[in-house]
Design a protein around this motif. Sequence first.
Motif, mmCIF file in Angstrom:
data_model
loop_
_atom_site.group_PDB
_atom_site.id
_atom_site.type_symbol
_atom_site.label_atom_id
_atom_site.label_comp_id
_atom_site.label_asym_id
_atom_site.label_seq_id
_atom_site.Cartn_x
_atom_site.Cartn_y
_atom_site.Cartn_z
ATOM 1 N N ARG A 144 -73.633 -89.879 3.763
ATOM 2 C CA ARG A 144 -72.413 -89.815 4.326
ATOM 3 C C ARG A 144 -72.279 -90.880 5.556
ATOM 4 N N GLU A 145 -73.136 -90.443 6.499
ATOM 5 C CA GLU A 145 -73.300 -91.384 7.713
ATOM 6 C C GLU A 145 -73.917 -92.740 7.366
ATOM 7 N N PHE A 187 -73.312 -94.566 4.605
ATOM 8 C CA PHE A 187 -72.403 -95.439 4.045
ATOM 9 C C PHE A 187 -71.321 -95.468 4.738
ATOM 10 N N SER A 188 -71.089 -94.898 5.795
ATOM 11 C CA SER A 188 -69.887 -95.097 6.694
ATOM 12 C C SER A 188 -69.897 -96.326 7.582
ATOM 13 N N ARG A 189 -71.154 -96.846 7.521
ATOM 14 C CA ARG A 189 -71.395 -98.185 8.417
ATOM 15 C C ARG A 189 -71.034 -99.235 7.561
ATOM 16 N N LYS A 190 -70.344 -100.475 8.483
ATOM 17 C CA LYS A 190 -70.046 -101.744 7.984
ATOM 18 C C LYS A 190 -71.092 -102.450 7.030
ATOM 19 N N ASN A 209 -80.229 -92.516 11.651
ATOM 20 C CA ASN A 209 -79.431 -91.536 12.727
ATOM 21 C C ASN A 209 -80.376 -90.633 13.069
#
Length: 416
Positions: free
Chosen positions: A216-217, A219-222, A346
């Motif tokens: 989730r973390e 694929f939240s990135r541009k 992360n």
Amino acid sequence: MATPAYLVYSSRRVAPLLLLGFASGLPLALTGGTLQAWATVELVDLQAIGFLTLVGSAYTLKFLWAPLVDRYAPPWLGRRRGWILATQLGLAAAIAAMGLFPPSSALLALSLLAVLVAFLSATQDIAFDAYRTEVLTPAERGAGAAVSVLGYRIAMLVSGGLALIIADAWIGWQAMYVVMGAAMAALAIATFFAPEPDTPAAAPRNLSEAIRGPMREFFSRKGAYVLLALIVLYKLGDAFAGALSTTFLIRGAGYSATEVGAVNKVMGLAATIVGALVGGSLLARLGLYRSLMVFGLAQAVSNLSYWLIAVTPKNLVLMASAIGFENLCGGMGTAAFVALMMGLCNARFTATQYALLSALSAVGRTYLAGPLAPPLVQAFGWPGFFLVTVVIALPGLWLLYLRREAIRELDRPITS
């Protein structure tokens, strides 16, 4: 006056990675080539020896239990070093125990112990990769990657080459495994002296977050999908060039197996290590993006070394120079590439994200270069094939350019 770039290797965070990298690499051959050699010497059935190759599956599947390493930690030495120490002590006992069961009479017990060693070793790799990622500053990541590679490669020479000599000429196979177990126990001392990260990140709140959170973390990135494609493609040209290098040198260029062994394997390994060390020191000066671009271009151009061998008459000096240059550039690219994977993690999910990224990085080498290199050689011939490998390297560099701003932002401590 500027500080010499090589001084990054004296950092209290970088130097211990040499022994920790050695500990990471030591078990691999003991459950792979060295174990197969012992079984062969003891006249074990060929089909049974073939099944022994499945022992290494843990290294491929380690991302499945990486979330457990992120979520839970032993109650000693911190979140990452605790796991490293626990697996090292388990490995010491399990490797030594392998020496109690000769393959000719106790193959099942030996195989089960080998599976346990591979599992513990893969878990040590998970924890070590996470520790290395979290403890290093951005300027130290290249040097840390290089030192780790150096320790890992030396360990593979010890457990894959020296171990055979010790077993065959000196103390026998069973005693050799006991000695290797004792060596692993001694290496655990390095874990006590390795420093903790300056700002340790909090663990995921629960196992569900440890499993779902990393994806989730990320694929939240541009541009997350572009970054994943970059992981697959960055070293793809290098992988294609190396996929059939030994076959090319013997069958295509006419060198003997002895010449290839001395130059391509021994000198190539040395050049790779030197390249990684040089790349690690330069990365501290150039920054991550410029290092990836410069070293990536060098990797692509260095594939022309094989083309040069293919189009010129047999010349051992030329072959040695070309192989040395290609491996030197490949080692520099590896140092920057490992630093990239560190920077993309992360801190809360380092173990899982690094395990997933490293597994993804093997996709091109395993599922593209290996199967597709032979038909390309048949279609274009050896000289044409190596020209094609240069072209194969270009999409990765294009993606690198597209995400240049995001990668420049990675020259900072990993996020938590």
